[in-house]
Scaffold this active site. Structure first.
Site, PDB file in Angstrom:
ATOM      1  N   LYS A  86      21.684  81.594  45.645  1.00 30.57           N
ATOM      2  CA  LYS A  86      23.417  81.733  45.287  1.00 30.57           C
ATOM      3  C   LYS A  86      23.845  82.594  46.509  1.00 30.57           C
ATOM      4  O   LYS A  86      23.329  83.831  46.585  1.00 30.57           O
ATOM      5  CB  LYS A  86      23.620  82.436  44.125  1.00 30.57           C
ATOM      6  CG  LYS A  86      25.255  82.497  43.418  1.00 30.57           C
ATOM      7  CD  LYS A  86      25.088  83.067  42.192  1.00 30.57           C
ATOM      8  CE  LYS A  86      26.702  83.114  41.604  1.00 30.57           C
ATOM      9  NZ  LYS A  86      26.714  83.545  40.242  1.00 30.57           N
ATOM     10  N   VAL A 104      25.833  77.504  45.454  1.00 32.65           N
ATOM     11  CA  VAL A 104      24.473  77.565  45.106  1.00 32.65           C
ATOM     12  C   VAL A 104      23.642  76.507  45.692  1.00 32.65           C
ATOM     13  O   VAL A 104      23.867  75.204  45.534  1.00 32.65           O
ATOM     14  CB  VAL A 104      24.441  77.552  43.502  1.00 32.65           C
ATOM     15  CG1 VAL A 104      22.663  77.772  42.837  1.00 32.65           C
ATOM     16  CG2 VAL A 104      25.213  78.725  42.878  1.00 32.65           C
ATOM     17  N   ASP A 108      32.416  85.657  30.305  1.00 33.07           N
ATOM     18  CA  ASP A 108      32.693  84.525  30.947  1.00 33.07           C
ATOM     19  C   ASP A 108      31.514  83.310  30.425  1.00 33.07           C
ATOM     20  O   ASP A 108      30.929  82.582  31.527  1.00 33.07           O
ATOM     21  CB  ASP A 108      32.283  84.664  32.537  1.00 33.07           C
ATOM     22  CG  ASP A 108      33.097  83.876  33.523  1.00 33.07           C
ATOM     23  OD1 ASP A 108      33.806  82.878  33.177  1.00 33.07           O
ATOM     24  OD2 ASP A 108      32.424  83.796  34.510  1.00 33.07           O
ATOM     25  N   GLY A 150      25.795  73.417  43.511  1.00 29.99           N
ATOM     26  CA  GLY A 150      26.825  74.045  42.760  1.00 29.99           C
ATOM     27  C   GLY A 150      27.740  74.830  43.577  1.00 29.99           C
ATOM     28  O   GLY A 150      27.395  75.305  44.536  1.00 29.99           O
ATOM     29  N   LYS A 151      29.057  74.827  43.147  1.00 33.55           N
ATOM     30  CA  LYS A 151      30.030  75.630  43.505  1.00 33.55           C
ATOM     31  C   LYS A 151      30.821  76.367  42.469  1.00 33.55           C
ATOM     32  O   LYS A 151      31.053  75.568  41.465  1.00 33.55           O
ATOM     33  CB  LYS A 151      30.770  74.863  44.513  1.00 33.55           C
ATOM     34  CG  LYS A 151      32.067  75.851  45.351  1.00 33.55           C
ATOM     35  CD  LYS A 151      32.967  75.243  45.945  1.00 33.55           C
ATOM     36  CE  LYS A 151      33.902  76.147  46.589  1.00 33.55           C
ATOM     37  NZ  LYS A 151      34.981  75.307  47.213  1.00 33.55           N
ATOM     38  N   GLY A 152      31.029  77.672  42.440  1.00 34.00           N
ATOM     39  CA  GLY A 152      31.855  78.364  41.474  1.00 34.00           C
ATOM     40  C   GLY A 152      32.827  79.014  42.084  1.00 34.00           C
ATOM     41  O   GLY A 152      33.318  78.714  43.401  1.00 34.00           O
ATOM     42  N   ARG A 153      33.683  79.941  41.684  1.00 29.42           N
ATOM     43  CA  ARG A 153      34.674  80.458  42.087  1.00 29.42           C
ATOM     44  C   ARG A 153      34.333  81.624  42.956  1.00 29.42           C
ATOM     45  O   ARG A 153      35.180  82.079  43.668  1.00 29.42           O
ATOM     46  CB  ARG A 153      35.589  81.092  40.771  1.00 29.42           C
ATOM     47  CG  ARG A 153      36.472  80.295  39.927  1.00 29.42           C
ATOM     48  CD  ARG A 153      36.874  81.073  38.705  1.00 29.42           C
ATOM     49  NE  ARG A 153      35.405  81.402  38.094  1.00 29.42           N
ATOM     50  CZ  ARG A 153      35.479  81.991  36.818  1.00 29.42           C
ATOM     51  NH1 ARG A 153      36.638  82.256  35.922  1.00 29.42           N
ATOM     52  NH2 ARG A 153      34.559  82.148  36.102  1.00 29.42           N
ATOM     53  N   SER A 154      32.947  82.060  42.938  1.00 29.33           N
ATOM     54  CA  SER A 154      32.655  83.031  44.042  1.00 29.33           C
ATOM     55  C   SER A 154      31.620  82.744  44.729  1.00 29.33           C
ATOM     56  O   SER A 154      31.284  83.622  45.669  1.00 29.33           O
ATOM     57  CB  SER A 154      32.284  84.318  43.039  1.00 29.33           C
ATOM     58  OG  SER A 154      31.210  83.903  42.431  1.00 29.33           O
ATOM     59  N   ALA A 155      30.911  81.597  44.901  1.00 34.71           N
ATOM     60  CA  ALA A 155      29.694  81.196  45.585  1.00 34.71           C
ATOM     61  C   ALA A 155      29.517  79.672  45.455  1.00 34.71           C
ATOM     62  O   ALA A 155      29.908  79.106  44.611  1.00 34.71           O
ATOM     63  CB  ALA A 155      28.704  82.150  44.882  1.00 34.71           C
TER      64      ALA A 155
HETATM   65  N1  LIG Z   1      19.624  78.944  38.947  1.00 31.69           N
HETATM   66  C1  LIG Z   1      20.426  77.511  38.875  1.00 31.69           C
HETATM   67  N2  LIG Z   1      19.699  76.408  39.064  1.00 31.69           N
HETATM   68  C2  LIG Z   1      20.335  75.313  38.876  1.00 31.69           C
HETATM   69  N3  LIG Z   1      22.007  75.215  39.018  1.00 31.69           N
HETATM   70  C3  LIG Z   1      22.512  76.454  39.323  1.00 31.69           C
HETATM   71  C4  LIG Z   1      21.937  77.708  39.206  1.00 31.69           C
HETATM   72  N4  LIG Z   1      22.760  78.673  39.320  1.00 31.69           N
HETATM   73  C5  LIG Z   1      23.830  78.127  39.445  1.00 31.69           C
HETATM   74  N5  LIG Z   1      23.695  76.576  39.347  1.00 31.69           N
HETATM   75  C6  LIG Z   1      24.786  75.810  39.606  1.00 31.69           C
HETATM   76  O1  LIG Z   1      25.870  76.108  40.322  1.00 31.69           O
HETATM   77  C7  LIG Z   1      27.082  76.311  39.554  1.00 31.69           C
HETATM   78  C8  LIG Z   1      27.743  77.488  40.125  1.00 31.69           C
HETATM   79  O2  LIG Z   1      27.102  78.725  40.079  1.00 31.69           O
HETATM   80  P1  LIG Z   1      27.509  80.081  39.257  1.00 31.69           P
HETATM   81  O3  LIG Z   1      28.194  79.808  38.125  1.00 31.69           O
HETATM   82  O4  LIG Z   1      26.514  80.965  39.385  1.00 31.69           O
HETATM   83  O5  LIG Z   1      28.644  80.379  40.301  1.00 31.69           O
HETATM   84  P2  LIG Z   1      29.923  81.302  40.247  1.00 31.69           P
HETATM   85  O6  LIG Z   1      30.422  81.248  41.451  1.00 31.69           O
HETATM   86  O7  LIG Z   1      29.627  82.610  39.711  1.00 31.69           O
HETATM   87  O8  LIG Z   1      30.689  80.591  39.098  1.00 31.69           O
HETATM   88  P3  LIG Z   1      32.217  80.855  38.250  1.00 31.69           P
HETATM   89  O9  LIG Z   1      33.147  79.906  38.784  1.00 31.69           O
HETATM   90  O10 LIG Z   1      31.538  80.523  36.901  1.00 31.69           O
HETATM   91  O11 LIG Z   1      32.288  82.324  38.351  1.00 31.69           O
HETATM   92  C9  LIG Z   1      26.765  76.240  38.230  1.00 31.69           C
HETATM   93  O12 LIG Z   1      27.882  76.005  37.282  1.00 31.69           O
HETATM   94  C10 LIG Z   1      25.562  75.486  38.327  1.00 31.69           C
HETATM   95  O13 LIG Z   1      25.895  74.007  38.258  1.00 31.69           O
END
Ligand SMILES: Nc1ncnc2c1ncn2[C@@H]1O[C@H](COP(=O)(O)OP(=O)(O)OP(=O)(O)O)[C@@H](O)[C@H]1O
Ligand SMILES: [Mg+2]
Length: 207
Positions: free
Chosen positions: A48, A37, A129, A30-35
């Site tokens: 993460k 995974v 969020d 996974g990829k979000g706005r801050s990290a």
């Molecule tokens: N513990 C986990 N197990 C399985 N998949 C995960 C886990 N943590 C994160 N992911 C996957 O990775 C993606 C990004 O993780 P996360 O939401 O923690 O990142 P973020 O950068 O904080 O996101 P946002 O854009 O919501 O701020 C999630 O939407 C999910 O698909």
């Protein structure tokens, strides 16, 4: 669980929010706005790893997970590093993927999210969020809430209330036949909601 060798985290290179390099033992999940995974294939945990400008969020999110410890609706966190978290890998799919694949988002799933958030409130937190990519439907048929870093913010976040209302007042209606929703359509609705062009909130307020 095996402790994560630091050298593996150090082998992840992220530049300008792009993944440049990762060890083969890490599978990107996974990829979000801050990290980014990853699944660490060595120990089955999720790692993460925050982008450089968000590194400080690792400790912040780790501290919040500590306050949520014991609640089955949140992953356990095993290690908090300077720029990363090691936590349970949740096998399943996000609610966003459920919409795309046509997996029904049931009232029971919504109720479980409610229980998770009310547990967080009991710990003095302010669940924020809560969007479709931060909610996971697990392969055992339960629900997990992830990405809790904004749970200590003061600002009131209406996202979950609006989503729940849209679920009840639109998605669950018999006339709503689009159980499988294409990604561009979900993204467009999310974009228009953020711009307050689609006022899901008014559904809630018009009760
Ligand atoms: N513990 C986990 N197990 C399985 N998949 C995960 C886990 N943590 C994160 N992911 C996957 O990775 C993606 C990004 O993780 P996360 O939401 O923690 O990142 P973020 O950068 O904080 O996101 P946002 O854009 O919501 O701020 C999630 O939407 C999910 O698909
Ligand atoms: Mg997220």
């Amino acid at each position: 669980m095996q402790p994560t060798p630091h050298n593996l985290v150090d082998q992840v290179i992220i530049q300008s929010n792009q993944l440049i390099q990762k060890p083969s033992q890490y599978t990107l999940i996974g990829k979000g706005r801050s990290a980014f995974v990853f699944l660490d294939e060595g120990n089955g945990c999720a790692i993460k790893i925050f982008f450089e400008e968000f590194e400080h969020l690792a400790k912040q999110e780790g501290d919040i997970y500590k306050r949520l410890k014991g609640c089955p609706y949140f992953p356990n966190v095993y290690e908090v590093g300077p720029n990363y978290l090691v936590m349970d890998y949740i096998e399943g799919m996000t609610f966003y993927q459920c919409l795309q694949k046509g997996i029904p988002i049931t009232d029971e799933m919504v109720e479980k999210v409610e229980e998770a958030l009310s547990f967080a409130r009991q710990q003095g937190l302010n669940p924020s969020d809560i969007h479709l990519q931060n909610l996971l439907y697990t392969k055992d048929g339960t629900v997990k809430v992830i990405d809790v870093v904004r749970f200590t913010q003061d600002k009131v976040c209406h996202q979950w209330d609006d989503l729940r209302e849209a679920h009840q007042r639109i998605y669950q209606r018999k006339y709503f036949i689009f159980k499988r929703i294409p990604k561009p359509l979900i993204d467009t609705v999310a974009f228009l909601y953020k711009k307050i062009i689609i006022p899901f909130r008014s559904l809630r307020l018009s009760k």
